[in-house]
Design a protein around this motif. Structure first.
Motif, PDB file in Angstrom:
ATOM      1  N   CYS A   1      93.303 114.290  80.475  1.00 47.40           N
ATOM      2  CA  CYS A   1      91.515 115.074  80.309  1.00 47.40           C
ATOM      3  C   CYS A   1      92.074 116.728  78.961  1.00 47.40           C
ATOM      4  O   CYS A   1      90.891 116.833  78.608  1.00 47.40           O
ATOM      5  CB  CYS A   1      91.096 115.941  81.543  1.00 47.40           C
ATOM      6  SG  CYS A   1      91.232 114.719  82.684  1.00 47.40           S
TER       7      CYS A   1
ATOM      8  N   CYS B   1      92.456 116.522  89.103  1.00 52.38           N
ATOM      9  CA  CYS B   1      94.244 115.872  89.067  1.00 52.38           C
ATOM     10  C   CYS B   1      95.073 115.039  90.587  1.00 52.38           C
ATOM     11  O   CYS B   1      95.279 114.455  90.116  1.00 52.38           O
ATOM     12  CB  CYS B   1      94.700 116.848  89.006  1.00 52.38           C
ATOM     13  SG  CYS B   1      93.934 118.033  86.970  1.00 52.38           S
TER      14      CYS B   1
ATOM     15  N   SER C   1      98.814 113.518  88.848  1.00 48.23           N
ATOM     16  CA  SER C   1      97.891 113.945  89.094  1.00 48.23           C
ATOM     17  C   SER C   1      98.555 114.853  87.293  1.00 48.23           C
ATOM     18  O   SER C   1      97.450 115.027  86.347  1.00 48.23           O
ATOM     19  CB  SER C   1      98.338 114.963  89.899  1.00 48.23           C
ATOM     20  OG  SER C   1      99.485 115.733  90.216  1.00 48.23           O
TER      21      SER C   1
ATOM     22  N   ARG D   1      96.912 112.791  84.727  1.00 47.56           N
ATOM     23  CA  ARG D   1      95.329 112.450  84.728  1.00 47.56           C
ATOM     24  C   ARG D   1      94.766 113.984  83.482  1.00 47.56           C
ATOM     25  O   ARG D   1      94.531 114.085  82.869  1.00 47.56           O
ATOM     26  CB  ARG D   1      94.967 113.241  86.326  1.00 47.56           C
ATOM     27  CG  ARG D   1      95.007 111.272  86.591  1.00 47.56           C
ATOM     28  CD  ARG D   1      94.497 111.382  87.652  1.00 47.56           C
ATOM     29  NE  ARG D   1      94.391 110.493  88.604  1.00 47.56           N
ATOM     30  CZ  ARG D   1      95.590 110.526  89.811  1.00 47.56           C
ATOM     31  NH1 ARG D   1      95.668 111.340  90.187  1.00 47.56           N
ATOM     32  NH2 ARG D   1      95.464 109.183  90.228  1.00 47.56           N
ATOM     33  N   ARG D   2      95.645 115.449  84.224  1.00 47.84           N
ATOM     34  CA  ARG D   2      95.220 116.521  83.347  1.00 47.84           C
ATOM     35  C   ARG D   2      95.657 116.678  81.968  1.00 47.84           C
ATOM     36  O   ARG D   2      95.011 116.884  81.829  1.00 47.84           O
ATOM     37  CB  ARG D   2      96.369 117.574  83.917  1.00 47.84           C
ATOM     38  CG  ARG D   2      96.227 118.893  84.071  1.00 47.84           C
ATOM     39  CD  ARG D   2      96.725 119.781  84.889  1.00 47.84           C
ATOM     40  NE  ARG D   2      96.047 121.541  84.058  1.00 47.84           N
ATOM     41  CZ  ARG D   2      96.331 121.906  84.174  1.00 47.84           C
ATOM     42  NH1 ARG D   2      98.317 122.753  84.559  1.00 47.84           N
ATOM     43  NH2 ARG D   2      96.208 123.855  84.060  1.00 47.84           N
TER      44      ARG D   2
END
Length: 227
Positions: free
Chosen positions: A138, A176, A131, A134-135
């Motif tokens: 982005c 996320c 998670s 992923r955050r």
């Protein structure tokens, strides 16, 4: 058949990573360990050349031996070094970073600003904290173009395929946590395991805005869990 080169057996996560490497492109296998992915990419004909690197000399020596046995040593460049320091910009277009925690992967990418190039494909296999990665992607202008949920040795891994698009944004908490995995085999169990981790994390938090945000995320995931 005599003389036939056999591909190494890849686990599900490395197999997914290999599938995201674009045919005909030069790849970099960062954290190559014993070089199974490198050998697969070369012997299969997917890549004309692979730059394989590891921080540790013993695994790198094993990777070189495996390339020699597979008959692809002449198309593999083995380099000892840390992260993307082993590469010059433009040497490889498809970069695989596997077998490291999310925070280490983020540090490697931050130290190489030249990866902020839409022509470069990042194939990332975080061992932990999916998670967070992923955050970070982005927030830093990398679009997650595809994602494969894999299970290996009893654990779930997320294989992320990303490229720089110059459009940073703040993703939702749910994205996320689960990314592009919904609908894939094992997605429900993966979400459940992620939810358990977040609930455990929440128990150690002090009251405040961040705790309230985590509570909202937990409620969202629980609603998905309950259908």
């Amino acid at each position: 058949m005599t003389g036939e080169k056999r591909l190494p057996q890849l686990d599900a996560r490395l197999s997914a990573a290999a599938g995201y490497v674009r045919p005909g492109h030069v790849a970099a296998d960062i954290g190559c360990d014993h070089g199974k992915l490198t050998v697969d990419l070369l012997v299969s004909g997917r890549c004309p050349k692979v730059i394989a690197a590891d921080l540790r000399p013993i695994p790198l020596s094993k990777a070189q031996e495996n390339c020699r046995k597979a008959g692809c040593e002449d198309r593999a460049e083995l380099r000892l070094g840390n992260g993307l320091e082993v590469l010059q910009p433009g040497e490889a277009t498809d970069i695989v970073i596997a077998g490291m925690g999310a925070e280490t992967i983020m540090e490697i990418l931050q130290a190489a600003p030249w990866v902020c190039d839409p022509a470069i494909r990042l194939i990332l296999v975080p061992a932990t904290k999916h998670s967070i990665l992923r955050r970070w992607l982005c927030q830093n202008g990398f679009g997650i173009e595809a994602e494969s949920l894999c299970r290996a040795a009893g654990r779930y891994y997320s294989v992320l395929c990303a490229a720089y698009n110059g459009a940073p944004f703040e993703p939702s908490g749910k994205f996320c946590v689960v990314g592009l995995t919904p609908g894939q085999p094992g997605a429900a169990e993966y979400r459940r395991r992620q939810l358990v981790k977040i609930q455990k994390y929440r128990r150690g938090m002090q009251p405040g805005p961040w705790a309230d945000w985590v509570d909202d995320l937990i409620r969202t995931l629980e609603e998905d869990e309950n259908g």
